[in-house]
Design a protein around this motif. Structure first.
Motif, short mmCIF file in Angstrom:
data_model
loop_
_atom_site.label_atom_id
_atom_site.label_comp_id
_atom_site.label_asym_id
_atom_site.label_seq_id
_atom_site.Cartn_x
_atom_site.Cartn_y
_atom_site.Cartn_z
N LEU A 36 22.71 34.53 -14.46
CA LEU A 36 23.50 35.35 -13.71
C LEU A 36 22.62 36.30 -12.72
CD1 LEU A 36 25.64 36.83 -16.82
CD2 LEU A 36 26.63 35.35 -14.84
N ARG A 37 21.46 36.50 -12.86
CA ARG A 37 20.45 37.26 -11.87
C ARG A 37 19.76 36.13 -10.94
NH1 ARG A 37 22.84 39.95 -14.43
NH2 ARG A 37 23.67 40.12 -12.30
N ASP A 38 20.41 34.81 -10.97
CA ASP A 38 19.41 33.84 -10.33
C ASP A 38 20.18 32.77 -9.36
OD1 ASP A 38 16.88 32.88 -9.44
OD2 ASP A 38 17.18 31.38 -10.77
N VAL A 39 21.67 32.82 -9.66
CA VAL A 39 22.53 32.00 -9.02
C VAL A 39 23.76 32.65 -8.42
CG1 VAL A 39 21.98 30.21 -10.94
CG2 VAL A 39 23.97 31.51 -10.89
N VAL A 40 24.21 32.00 -7.35
CA VAL A 40 25.44 32.49 -6.70
C VAL A 40 26.31 31.32 -6.47
CG1 VAL A 40 26.48 33.24 -4.59
CG2 VAL A 40 24.22 34.32 -4.97
N VAL A 41 27.58 31.26 -7.06
CA VAL A 41 28.47 30.22 -6.63
C VAL A 41 29.13 30.46 -5.52
CG1 VAL A 41 30.51 29.22 -7.77
CG2 VAL A 41 28.67 30.29 -9.25
N ALA A 42 29.10 29.19 -4.60
CA ALA A 42 29.91 29.16 -3.50
C ALA A 42 31.29 28.18 -4.13
CB ALA A 42 28.96 28.11 -2.45
N GLY A 43 32.41 29.31 -3.89
CA GLY A 43 33.36 28.63 -4.55
C GLY A 43 34.79 29.45 -4.06
N ASP A 44 35.58 29.68 -4.94
CA ASP A 44 36.88 30.30 -4.76
C ASP A 44 36.88 31.46 -5.93
OD1 ASP A 44 39.72 30.87 -3.75
OD2 ASP A 44 40.07 30.23 -5.93
N VAL A 45 37.13 32.75 -5.54
CA VAL A 45 36.92 33.65 -6.66
C VAL A 45 38.06 33.50 -7.72
CG1 VAL A 45 37.02 36.24 -6.96
CG2 VAL A 45 35.82 35.45 -5.04
N PRO A 46 39.33 33.53 -7.49
CA PRO A 46 40.43 33.18 -8.60
C PRO A 46 40.22 32.06 -9.36
CG PRO A 46 41.40 33.63 -6.14
CD PRO A 46 40.06 33.36 -6.02
N THR A 47 39.64 30.99 -8.77
CA THR A 47 39.42 29.77 -9.52
C THR A 47 38.20 30.10 -10.63
OG1 THR A 47 40.03 28.34 -7.93
CG2 THR A 47 38.56 27.35 -9.47
N LEU A 48 37.29 30.60 -10.03
CA LEU A 48 36.03 30.94 -10.94
C LEU A 48 36.56 31.97 -12.10
CD1 LEU A 48 33.16 29.91 -11.04
CD2 LEU A 48 34.52 29.29 -8.91
N GLN A 49 37.43 33.06 -11.61
CA GLN A 49 37.69 33.75 -12.66
C GLN A 49 38.52 33.11 -13.82
OE1 GLN A 49 36.97 37.38 -13.00
NE2 GLN A 49 37.75 37.03 -15.02
N ARG A 50 39.53 32.11 -13.28
CA ARG A 50 40.33 31.54 -14.26
C ARG A 50 39.25 30.78 -15.25
NH1 ARG A 50 44.23 26.53 -12.76
NH2 ARG A 50 42.40 25.80 -11.98
N ALA A 51 38.15 30.37 -14.70
CA ALA A 51 37.20 29.57 -15.41
C ALA A 51 36.49 30.39 -16.59
CB ALA A 51 36.24 28.75 -14.74
N LEU A 52 36.38 31.63 -16.03
CA LEU A 52 35.66 32.46 -17.19
C LEU A 52 36.49 32.98 -18.09
CD1 LEU A 52 33.66 35.17 -14.71
CD2 LEU A 52 32.87 33.13 -16.12
N GLU A 53 38.10 33.14 -17.71
CA GLU A 53 38.80 33.32 -18.76
C GLU A 53 38.99 32.09 -20.01
OE1 GLU A 53 40.47 36.21 -19.55
OE2 GLU A 53 39.57 37.33 -17.69
#
Length: 344
Positions: A36-53
């Motif tokens: 989490l301190r070393d990476v940035v995701v190039a993506g879609d915010v709602p899609t990544l939030q769904r993945a976390l859920e």
């Protein structure tokens, strides 16, 4: 590591949002929170939030959330339970799992383009790409059959040179075996046509340059034959005699540690036993079948010849698993480790 001294992040693309890419990213940072301190995701915010859920533990407390960011700087200042995501595509929200669509293909392509530009401009130290669906990419109007060719075109355009002046190759690796391909995503008929002395020699130079870059200046490269038993001196085809052996001889004369052509049905076994550092395969399936048989869970795809480091998991979008939360992040973590190791 040089990369950490530079303070540059690793960029991970989310892949096709209808596939397992977003959820294996979520699973990877849950398994290895230091990312989490070393990476940035190039993506879609709602899609990544769904993945976390989707990957949230059922019984353990978990506050991990997406943190939208506009730059690649300041990761260390974010709260410890935030996954940095750049909105690298049009914000359309989560798409349907397991469904091929032009919309998903466009989102994936835009994320690849964003990440590649960040690396080309020196704002990211490396790029790790989650899986894309080639049919969705085509439906989105992207005239490239896969990551390798698309990244090659983006890098060539950035440098202002024709694609032919930026040759790239695909290397697949798993624990105990690495293989580089002379040709990539073409029909078998066209792959056979690509077995030329020039193509083989160019592949050998690209391969040797990569291993020099990672600290192996005398990497032992084994060249596989094309025909059964490497042609048996011309009995089963003359490609080994007329094309492959001359390329090997020229490479050796130029100082490369190259041998072959070796019988393709045993050369991968010999490499796994430690005789060679990498095998040069004549076409896609010749090289990929042994790697995927031996280590699909930990396989890594590395693009050689780009002006930046790019790695990827050695598996596809797995539409049948998408949305279940059961997809393993092992290959993605191996790709992250490979990208980081290449910058050591």
């Amino acid at each position: 590591m040089t990369s950490h001294k530079l303070g540059l992040p690793l960029v991970i693309t989310m892949g096709d949002p209808a596939g397992i890419g977003p959820e294996i990213i979520a699973a990877a940072v849950r398994q290895r929170p230091a990312l989490l301190r070393d990476v940035v995701v190039a993506g879609d915010v709602p899609t990544l939030q769904r993945a976390l859920e989707l990957t949230r533990p059922a019984r353990a407390p978990d506050a991990l959330q997406v943190q939208p960011v506009d730059t690649l700087e300041g990761l260390q200042t974010l709260p410890p339970d935030r996954l940095a995501v750049v909105q690298a595509c049009e914000r359309k929200g989560p798409v349907t799992y397991g469904e091929v669509s032009a919309a998903a293909g466009r989102m994936a392509a835009d994320c690849i383009q964003w990440a590649a530009l960040a690396a080309l401009e020196g704002r990211a130290r490396a790029v790790v790409t989650a899986p894309i669906h080639k049919e969705a990419l085509s439906a989105a109007g992207i005239d490239h059959p896969g990551h390798t060719e698309y990244l090659q075109a983006l890098a060539a355009a950035h440098q202002g040179v024709p694609v032919a002046q930026l040759p790239v190759r695909m290397m697949l690796s798993c624990p105990g075996l690495r293989t580089v391909l002379v040709s990539i995503h073409v029909s078998l008929r066209h792959a056979l046509e690509a077995v030329t002395q020039e193509q083989i020699l160019q592949t050998l130079h690209i391969t040797a340059a990569h291993f020099r870059r990672i600290g192996m200046p005398q990497a032992r490269i084994a060249v596989a034959g094309l025909n059964p038993h490497a042609g048996e001196g011309g009995l089963f085809g003359r490609e080994e005699v007329d094309t492959i052996a001359p390329a090997v001889a020229q490479a050796r004369a130029e100082g490369l540690q190259v041998s072959g052509p070796h019988a393709p049905d045993t050369v991968f076994m010999r490499a796994r036993q430690g005789e060679f550092d990498v095998v040069l395969a004549m076409y896609h399936d010749q090289g990929l079948i042994p790697v995927k048989l031996l280590g699909l869970d930990d396989g890594v795809n590395t693009t050689l010849g780009l002006p930046f480091i790019r790695t990827s998991p050695d598996h596809g979008t797995a539409f049948d698993l998408a949305g279940t939360g059961r997809a393993s992040p092992s290959s993605l973590l191996a790709a992250i480790d490979a990208a980081t190791g290449a910058q050591a």
